[in-house]
Scaffold this motif. Structure first.
Motif, short mmCIF file in Angstrom:
data_model
loop_
_atom_site.label_atom_id
_atom_site.label_comp_id
_atom_site.label_asym_id
_atom_site.label_seq_id
_atom_site.Cartn_x
_atom_site.Cartn_y
_atom_site.Cartn_z
N LEU A 194 1.17 6.83 21.49
CA LEU A 194 1.94 8.06 21.39
C LEU A 194 3.06 7.88 20.39
O LEU A 194 3.72 6.83 20.35
N HIS A 195 3.26 8.90 19.56
CA HIS A 195 4.36 8.94 18.60
C HIS A 195 5.41 9.88 19.20
O HIS A 195 5.22 11.09 19.25
N ALA A 196 6.51 9.30 19.69
CA ALA A 196 7.52 10.09 20.38
C ALA A 196 8.32 10.93 19.39
O ALA A 196 8.71 10.46 18.31
N GLY A 197 8.53 12.19 19.75
CA GLY A 197 9.31 13.09 18.91
C GLY A 197 10.28 13.89 19.75
O GLY A 197 10.02 14.19 20.92
N ARG A 198 11.43 14.23 19.17
CA ARG A 198 12.47 14.95 19.89
C ARG A 198 12.26 16.46 19.74
O ARG A 198 12.08 16.97 18.64
N ARG A 199 12.29 17.15 20.87
CA ARG A 199 12.23 18.62 20.86
C ARG A 199 13.60 19.16 21.24
O ARG A 199 14.12 18.86 22.31
N THR A 200 14.20 19.95 20.36
CA THR A 200 15.47 20.61 20.67
C THR A 200 15.24 22.10 20.86
O THR A 200 14.25 22.66 20.36
N LEU A 258 13.54 26.36 29.28
CA LEU A 258 13.28 25.40 28.21
C LEU A 258 14.49 24.49 28.02
O LEU A 258 15.63 24.96 27.93
N VAL A 259 14.23 23.18 27.96
CA VAL A 259 15.29 22.19 27.81
C VAL A 259 14.87 21.18 26.75
O VAL A 259 13.68 21.04 26.44
N PRO A 260 15.82 20.43 26.17
CA PRO A 260 15.44 19.36 25.22
C PRO A 260 14.58 18.31 25.92
O PRO A 260 14.76 18.03 27.10
N TRP A 261 13.67 17.72 25.14
CA TRP A 261 12.70 16.80 25.76
C TRP A 261 12.04 15.98 24.67
O TRP A 261 11.84 16.44 23.54
N ASP A 262 11.71 14.72 25.00
CA ASP A 262 10.95 13.87 24.09
C ASP A 262 9.47 14.02 24.38
O ASP A 262 9.01 13.66 25.47
N GLU A 263 8.73 14.53 23.42
CA GLU A 263 7.30 14.74 23.58
C GLU A 263 6.53 13.57 22.95
O GLU A 263 7.05 12.87 22.08
N ASP A 319 16.58 5.48 22.70
CA ASP A 319 15.89 6.69 22.24
C ASP A 319 15.63 6.64 20.74
O ASP A 319 14.58 7.08 20.26
N ALA A 320 16.60 6.11 19.99
CA ALA A 320 16.43 6.01 18.54
C ALA A 320 15.30 5.04 18.20
O ALA A 320 14.52 5.28 17.28
N ARG A 368 10.65 5.52 16.78
CA ARG A 368 9.99 4.72 15.73
C ARG A 368 9.07 3.66 16.33
O ARG A 368 8.75 2.66 15.70
N SER A 369 8.64 3.90 17.57
CA SER A 369 7.82 2.93 18.30
C SER A 369 6.41 3.44 18.49
O SER A 369 6.14 4.64 18.43
N LEU A 370 5.49 2.51 18.74
CA LEU A 370 4.15 2.83 19.21
C LEU A 370 4.21 2.79 20.73
O LEU A 370 4.41 1.72 21.32
N VAL A 371 4.09 3.93 21.37
CA VAL A 371 4.29 4.06 22.81
C VAL A 371 2.94 4.07 23.52
O VAL A 371 2.00 4.73 23.09
N ALA A 372 2.86 3.32 24.63
CA ALA A 372 1.64 3.23 25.44
C ALA A 372 0.46 2.75 24.59
O ALA A 372 -0.67 3.21 24.76
N ALA A 373 0.71 1.82 23.71
CA ALA A 373 -0.34 1.34 22.79
C ALA A 373 -1.42 0.58 23.56
O ALA A 373 -1.14 -0.23 24.45
#
Length: 478
Positions: free
Chosen positions: A73-79, A102-107, A199-200, A204-209
């Motif tokens: 997963l490529h994490a991205g910030r939703r504002t 609707l709230v901010p969330w990392d997708e 969070d930063a 820039r991470s590979l998540v759940a690889a």
């Protein structure tokens, strides 16, 4: 590889959004715990890893091809932004709509790196495959029931880079076995600021690889249950931050899932599971019932947290009673054993004996022609050498059997809080039981228990081991 993707998807989204599926929940503020490969610079800040190493044995046939698929997963910030009267937008902590908040969330955006290569090309230096996922920013308008634009969602993903390193080496010996090594590494060139948080780094991470491997001709050897001749070489395989297991149907050996979550060989999803609940360390039944019991306001926030969370809420609200009943438990099969714990007949690949079309234990023989007892193994009548009503055990050199009176001493083990009330109480022995592992258990009813007769009638006894009782003196008062 589609055969293994059902389980692989569970790995990919394990912990993605946790019950109660709201961004405001404390445990949803510390996400992404499994298979996170951070940028190299972040490993000096936190005890996290920037690579995974999979190593296992395979027996490819001549001209075999290896297919590899690394997924993450490529994490991205939703504002969240609210529309202004002048046509502009301002960032807000929440945007309340009729059906959701609707709230901010990392997708998490699904990514994959695929490679198909001839096994012969992996010898020597092997193959190196660099990859990059560029930064991106998108906007999505938010409308109300009347179709008017009341805000927008802004999604931003940072650039990440990585590399796959695949190499094989032949082993000494008479078999055409090769050691396969696959390394997935985050090579993102990022220097964290002094005040940068996790969070930063996650952006820039590979998540759940995790990685899927498939041979078109040949087989992989299980690291959990290898052939005897391969035991030494399997022990020398180095798997770091991941663990490879045979995937697909039991009996197949051409497919492997290398997962950051330790799985058994040939993992599968229970057919009773109605859908993805993401909080997979819990039980489907409990999650479904708890989710259905959320308040309307909590469900609105969950629906606005993430599309996958909204799907969970809709699923829990729509489950019919018969589906919930199936979640309460299922018997997969019954393994016939002797009193020594040894299977009477060999089990097939599925791990359970083939009982044929008849009901278990219904006749003298099964589909494989092996003899079947008239009573199941858990019934004392299955073995004439076992008789709980007359068997005895020695306690302090004195025999204890059904009808004996003992004094309970559970304080020696402190099994649970009930021990405080039972210590020193007199009890009547109802049976002496031997389990299939050779253990002895003394079934008792407490002498002054007003419900003893009911417990005796129902067979609901208290159980103690021989070192938890003393033989009562016949003259000792209750």
């Amino acid at each position: 590889m589609a055969v293994a993707r059902h389980v692989a998807d569970t790995v990919l989204f394990e912990g993605y959004v946790l019950y109660p599926y709201r961004a405001s929940a404390t445990k949803n503020r510390l996400r992404w715990q499994f298979g996170v490969l951070v940028p190299p610079s972040w490993t000096a800040v936190a005890e996290e890893h920037d690579f995974q190493r999979t190593e296992l044995l395979m027996e490819p046939r001549r001209g075999a091809t290896l297919a590899l698929e690394t997924r993450f997963l490529h994490a991205g910030r939703r504002t969240v932004q609210r529309a202004l009267p002048d046509g502009g937008f301002e960032t807000v902590p929440e945007l309340r709509l009729d059906d959701r908040v609707l709230v901010p969330w990392d997708e998490g955006h699904e990514e994959q790196v695929r490679l198909t290569v001839a096994v012969d090309e992996l010898a020597g230096p092997g193959v190196v495959v660099p990859f990059t996922r560029p930064a991106a920013e998108t906007t999505e308008p938010v409308t109300d029931k009347a179709g008017r634009v009341v805000g927008r969602l802004v999604r931003r993903r940072e650039e990440i880079s990585g590399v796959l390193r695949i190499v094989t080496g032949e082993l000494d010996g008479p078999y055409t076995t090769r050691r396969l090594s696959v390394v997935v590494e985050n090579t993102s060139d990022w220097t964290p600021a002094e005040d940068a948080g996790r969070d930063a780094a996650l952006s820039r991470s590979l998540v759940a690889a995790h990685t899927l491997l498939c041979l078109d001709a040949g087989r992989f050897l299980s690291l959990t249950d290898p052939p005897e001749w391969a035991g030494g070489e399997v022990a020398r395989c180095r798997n770091l931050h991941t663990w490879p297991v045979p995937a697909g149907e039991p009996g197949t050996e051409d497919l492997v899932l290398s997962s950051p979550i330790i799985l058994e060989d040939h993992p599968s999803i229970a057919p009773e599971s109605p859908g993805a609940l993401y909080d997979a360390t819990e039980i489907d039944e409990i999650l479904a019932l708890r989710t259905a019991a959320l308040t309307d306001e909590e469900k609105r926030e969950a629906r606005g947290t993430d599309d996958r969370a909204a799907a969970v809420i809709d699923l829990a609200d729509s489950l019919p009673a018969e589906v919930l009943e199936r979640l309460h438990g299922a018997v997969r099969g019954l393994r016939e054993v002797t009193t020594s714990g040894t299977p009477r007949t060999p089990a097939p690949a599925a791990g359970m004996p083939d009982l044929g079309p008849a009901a278990p234990w219904a006749g003298a023989g099964g589909a494989d022609g092996a003899p079947r007892p008239d009573t199941p193994w858990w019934d004392p009548g299955a073995d004439a050498s076992v008789d709980p009503a007359h068997d005895h055990v020695l306690v302090g050199g004195r025999p204890v059997r059904a009808g004996s009176r003992v004094v309970l001493r559970p304080r020696l083990r402190h099994t649970d809080a009930q021990d405080l009330f039972l210590d020193g109480r007199r009890a009547l022995v109802e049976a002496v039981l031997h389990d299939v592992d050779g253990g002895v258990h003394i079934a008792v009813t407490v002498e002054d228990d007003p419900g003893a007769d009911i417990r005796r009638e129902q067979g609901r006894y208290l159980y103690f081991q021989p070192d938890e009782v003393d033989v009562a003196d016949p003259g000792e008062a209750s």
